[in-house]
Design a protein around this motif. Sequence first.
Motif, PDB file in Angstrom:
ATOM      1  N   GLY A  33       0.825  -1.204   0.036  1.00  0.00           N
ATOM      2  CA  GLY A  33       0.130  -0.142   0.170  1.00  0.00           C
ATOM      3  C   GLY A  33       0.918   1.168   0.049  1.00  0.00           C
ATOM      4  O   GLY A  33       0.528   2.274  -0.735  1.00  0.00           O
ATOM      5  N   GLU A  34       1.657   1.432   0.935  1.00  0.00           N
ATOM      6  CA  GLU A  34       2.744   2.284   1.179  1.00  0.00           C
ATOM      7  C   GLU A  34       3.505   2.503  -0.560  1.00  0.00           C
ATOM      8  O   GLU A  34       3.531   3.632  -0.832  1.00  0.00           O
ATOM      9  N   MET A  35       4.041   1.459  -1.077  1.00  0.00           N
ATOM     10  CA  MET A  35       4.695   1.660  -2.341  1.00  0.00           C
ATOM     11  C   MET A  35       3.816   1.932  -3.412  1.00  0.00           C
ATOM     12  O   MET A  35       4.199   2.883  -4.389  1.00  0.00           O
ATOM     13  N   ASP A  56      -9.536  -6.722  -1.068  1.00  0.00           N
ATOM     14  CA  ASP A  56      -8.671  -6.446   0.211  1.00  0.00           C
ATOM     15  C   ASP A  56      -8.246  -5.240   0.604  1.00  0.00           C
ATOM     16  O   ASP A  56      -7.490  -4.855   1.485  1.00  0.00           O
ATOM     17  N   ASP A  57      -8.618  -4.035  -0.256  1.00  0.00           N
ATOM     18  CA  ASP A  57      -8.184  -2.632   0.062  1.00  0.00           C
ATOM     19  C   ASP A  57      -9.345  -1.856   0.633  1.00  0.00           C
ATOM     20  O   ASP A  57      -9.251  -0.594   1.023  1.00  0.00           O
ATOM     21  N   ILE A  66      -4.158   2.548  -4.791  1.00  0.00           N
ATOM     22  CA  ILE A  66      -3.983   0.903  -5.265  1.00  0.00           C
ATOM     23  C   ILE A  66      -4.951   1.265  -6.516  1.00  0.00           C
ATOM     24  O   ILE A  66      -4.475   0.525  -7.827  1.00  0.00           O
ATOM     25  N   ALA A  67      -6.077   1.917  -6.597  1.00  0.00           N
ATOM     26  CA  ALA A  67      -6.836   2.051  -7.592  1.00  0.00           C
ATOM     27  C   ALA A  67      -6.087   2.792  -8.705  1.00  0.00           C
ATOM     28  O   ALA A  67      -6.308   2.210 -10.124  1.00  0.00           O
ATOM     29  N   THR A  75      -0.327  -2.709 -11.989  1.00  0.00           N
ATOM     30  CA  THR A  75      -0.514  -3.399 -11.072  1.00  0.00           C
ATOM     31  C   THR A  75      -1.899  -4.398 -11.665  1.00  0.00           C
ATOM     32  O   THR A  75      -2.821  -3.850 -12.012  1.00  0.00           O
ATOM     33  N   SER A  76      -1.813  -5.762 -11.390  1.00  0.00           N
ATOM     34  CA  SER A  76      -3.113  -6.532 -11.308  1.00  0.00           C
ATOM     35  C   SER A  76      -3.265  -7.088 -10.090  1.00  0.00           C
ATOM     36  O   SER A  76      -3.981  -8.064 -10.140  1.00  0.00           O
TER      37      SER A  76
END
Length: 105
Positions: A33-35, A56-57, A66-67, A75-76
């Motif tokens: 998440g931080e990344m 999970d987010d 993340i979105a 990312t997937s």
Amino acid sequence: SLFETDIQTIYAHGITTGCAPNRFCPDSPVSRGEMAAFLVRAFGLADDGGTNTFADDDGSFFESDIAALEASGVTSGCSPGLFCPTRSVSRQEMAAFLIRALALR
């Protein structure tokens, strides 16, 4: 820290806000998440307002970051329908995320 100049530089560019007020926590691991937040800030990525892909987010401080990673194709997730935001990011994962983000430039 050996990396003090680098840390100050990413702070000056708005890529990090630290782990707490006036602290960076240089020896702490980085969560996925931080990344996500680091990459979104570094590359100016944005959430396209599309679907909520990762189960999970939900409610995570990093949900919009993340979105944005997902919307940009960086990312997937860590497995189908999951991002694993609290898991530490491995160096090999970080390399893949960076290469995908750099390809957007």
